[in-house]
Design a protein around this motif. Structure first.
Motif, mmCIF file in Angstrom:
data_model
loop_
_atom_site.group_PDB
_atom_site.id
_atom_site.type_symbol
_atom_site.label_atom_id
_atom_site.label_comp_id
_atom_site.label_asym_id
_atom_site.label_seq_id
_atom_site.Cartn_x
_atom_site.Cartn_y
_atom_site.Cartn_z
ATOM 1 N N ILE A 146 0.856 -1.186 0.000
ATOM 2 C CA ILE A 146 0.000 0.000 0.000
ATOM 3 C C ILE A 146 0.886 1.228 0.000
ATOM 4 N N PRO A 147 1.244 1.744 -1.173
ATOM 5 C CA PRO A 147 2.139 2.895 -1.231
ATOM 6 C C PRO A 147 1.586 4.137 -0.541
ATOM 7 N N LEU A 148 0.273 4.304 -0.573
ATOM 8 C CA LEU A 148 -0.303 5.528 -0.030
ATOM 9 C C LEU A 148 -1.626 5.233 0.658
ATOM 10 N N MET A 149 -1.816 5.821 1.839
ATOM 11 C CA MET A 149 -3.100 5.763 2.543
ATOM 12 C C MET A 149 -3.462 7.176 2.968
ATOM 13 N N GLY A 150 -4.750 7.387 3.163
ATOM 14 C CA GLY A 150 -5.136 8.733 3.562
ATOM 15 C C GLY A 150 -6.609 8.852 3.876
ATOM 16 N N TRP A 151 -6.987 10.093 4.118
ATOM 17 C CA TRP A 151 -8.362 10.424 4.435
ATOM 18 C C TRP A 151 -8.817 11.601 3.586
ATOM 19 N N TYR A 152 -10.002 11.474 3.053
ATOM 20 C CA TYR A 152 -10.683 12.551 2.362
ATOM 21 C C TYR A 152 -11.965 12.855 3.127
ATOM 22 N N ARG A 153 -12.555 13.990 2.838
ATOM 23 C CA ARG A 153 -13.845 14.315 3.440
ATOM 24 C C ARG A 153 -14.711 15.064 2.440
ATOM 25 N N GLN A 154 -15.999 14.929 2.664
ATOM 26 C CA GLN A 154 -16.961 15.624 1.812
ATOM 27 C C GLN A 154 -18.068 16.197 2.683
ATOM 28 N N ALA A 155 -18.123 17.501 2.733
ATOM 29 C CA ALA A 155 -19.187 18.186 3.457
ATOM 30 C C ALA A 155 -20.409 18.306 2.554
ATOM 31 N N HIS A 156 -21.555 18.510 3.189
ATOM 32 C CA HIS A 156 -22.798 18.590 2.431
ATOM 33 C C HIS A 156 -22.735 19.728 1.412
ATOM 34 N N GLY A 157 -22.982 19.404 0.157
ATOM 35 C CA GLY A 157 -22.993 20.399 -0.903
ATOM 36 C C GLY A 157 -21.630 20.823 -1.396
ATOM 37 N N LYS A 158 -20.577 20.155 -0.933
ATOM 38 C CA LYS A 158 -19.218 20.516 -1.346
ATOM 39 C C LYS A 158 -18.532 19.328 -2.003
ATOM 40 N N GLN A 159 -17.435 19.621 -2.675
ATOM 41 C CA GLN A 159 -16.665 18.565 -3.317
ATOM 42 C C GLN A 159 -15.823 17.807 -2.286
ATOM 43 N N ARG A 160 -15.524 16.573 -2.611
ATOM 44 C CA ARG A 160 -14.635 15.801 -1.753
ATOM 45 C C ARG A 160 -13.238 16.410 -1.791
ATOM 46 N N GLU A 161 -12.603 16.502 -0.626
ATOM 47 C CA GLU A 161 -11.272 17.096 -0.546
ATOM 48 C C GLU A 161 -10.338 16.214 0.271
ATOM 49 N N SER A 162 -9.073 16.323 -0.043
ATOM 50 C CA SER A 162 -8.063 15.575 0.697
ATOM 51 C C SER A 162 -7.847 16.212 2.058
ATOM 52 N N VAL A 163 -7.777 15.380 3.080
ATOM 53 C CA VAL A 163 -7.517 15.849 4.437
ATOM 54 C C VAL A 163 -6.067 15.584 4.814
ATOM 55 N N ALA A 164 -5.640 14.350 4.645
ATOM 56 C CA ALA A 164 -4.280 13.970 5.009
ATOM 57 C C ALA A 164 -3.919 12.677 4.295
ATOM 58 N N THR A 165 -2.632 12.565 3.942
ATOM 59 C CA THR A 165 -2.137 11.333 3.335
ATOM 60 C C THR A 165 -0.810 10.964 3.970
ATOM 61 N N ILE A 166 -0.470 9.675 3.853
ATOM 62 C CA ILE A 166 0.788 9.181 4.407
ATOM 63 C C ILE A 166 1.293 8.055 3.527
ATOM 64 N N ASP A 167 2.585 8.077 3.201
ATOM 65 C CA ASP A 167 3.114 7.031 2.335
ATOM 66 C C ASP A 167 3.854 5.977 3.159
ATOM 67 N N LEU A 168 4.466 5.043 2.471
ATOM 68 C CA LEU A 168 5.106 3.909 3.151
ATOM 69 C C LEU A 168 6.266 4.336 4.048
ATOM 70 N N SER A 169 6.895 5.461 3.706
ATOM 71 C CA SER A 169 8.007 5.942 4.529
ATOM 72 C C SER A 169 7.537 6.910 5.606
ATOM 73 N N ALA A 170 6.200 6.988 5.769
ATOM 74 C CA ALA A 170 5.583 7.845 6.790
ATOM 75 C C ALA A 170 5.689 9.327 6.483
ATOM 76 N N THR A 171 5.930 9.662 5.245
ATOM 77 C CA THR A 171 5.871 11.063 4.835
ATOM 78 C C THR A 171 4.399 11.474 4.768
ATOM 79 N N THR A 172 4.083 12.571 5.421
ATOM 80 C CA THR A 172 2.692 13.003 5.518
ATOM 81 C C THR A 172 2.427 14.293 4.749
ATOM 82 N N ASN A 173 1.167 14.482 4.421
ATOM 83 C CA ASN A 173 0.736 15.705 3.752
ATOM 84 C C ASN A 173 -0.641 16.054 4.303
ATOM 85 N N TYR A 174 -0.821 17.321 4.659
ATOM 86 C CA TYR A 174 -2.073 17.746 5.276
ATOM 87 C C TYR A 174 -2.687 18.915 4.508
ATOM 88 N N ALA A 175 -3.996 18.964 4.523
ATOM 89 C CA ALA A 175 -4.678 20.144 4.035
ATOM 90 C C ALA A 175 -4.365 21.310 4.971
#
Length: 121
Positions: free
Chosen positions: A31-60
């Motif tokens: 699993i090279p990449l795992m993460g979380w997205y979210r979608q609020a009512h009436g809005k587009q789905r957006e990335s919240v946070a991701t993490i790769d195999l080396s634990a490098t993270t990215n946040y909104a």
């Protein structure tokens, strides 16, 4: 067959904390990449946070300093710890993974079924 199953979520007051977990199961190679997205009512789905195999993270930008993503590679799980929650964080949160099915030469995207997070007093 690969599945992503989320747990956690629910109702929390503003300023409170909540944790989400997701486990990937099935015939998984890696699993090279795992993460979380979210979608609020009436809005587009957006990335919240991701993490790769080396634990490098990215946040909104909207969650930096408040949310923490982590993963357990041995258990194919990803966690999202959410602190200092705001009403604007209310949304359906989806687990996401880019993964190789065992024996497959290329990765595919997989999504969980979603879990509701509501921040309200």
């Amino acid at each position: 067959q690969v599945q992503l199953v989320e747990s956690g979520g629910g109702l929390v007051q503003p300023g409170g904390s909540l944790g989400l977990s997701c486990v990937a199961s099935g015939s998984i190679g890696s699993i090279p990449l795992m993460g979380w997205y979210r979608q609020a009512h009436g809005k587009q789905r957006e990335s919240v946070a991701t993490i790769d195999l080396s634990a490098t993270t990215n946040y909104a930008d909207s969650v930096k300093g408040r949310f923490t993503i982590s993963r357990d590679n041995a258990k194919n799980t990803v966690h999202l710890q959410m602190n200092s929650l705001k009403p604007d964080d209310t949304a359906i949160y989806y687990c996401y993974a880019v993964l190789f099915v065992y024996g497959s030469p290329s990765p595919d995207d997989y999504w969980g079924q979603g879990t509701q997070v509501t921040v309200s007093s």
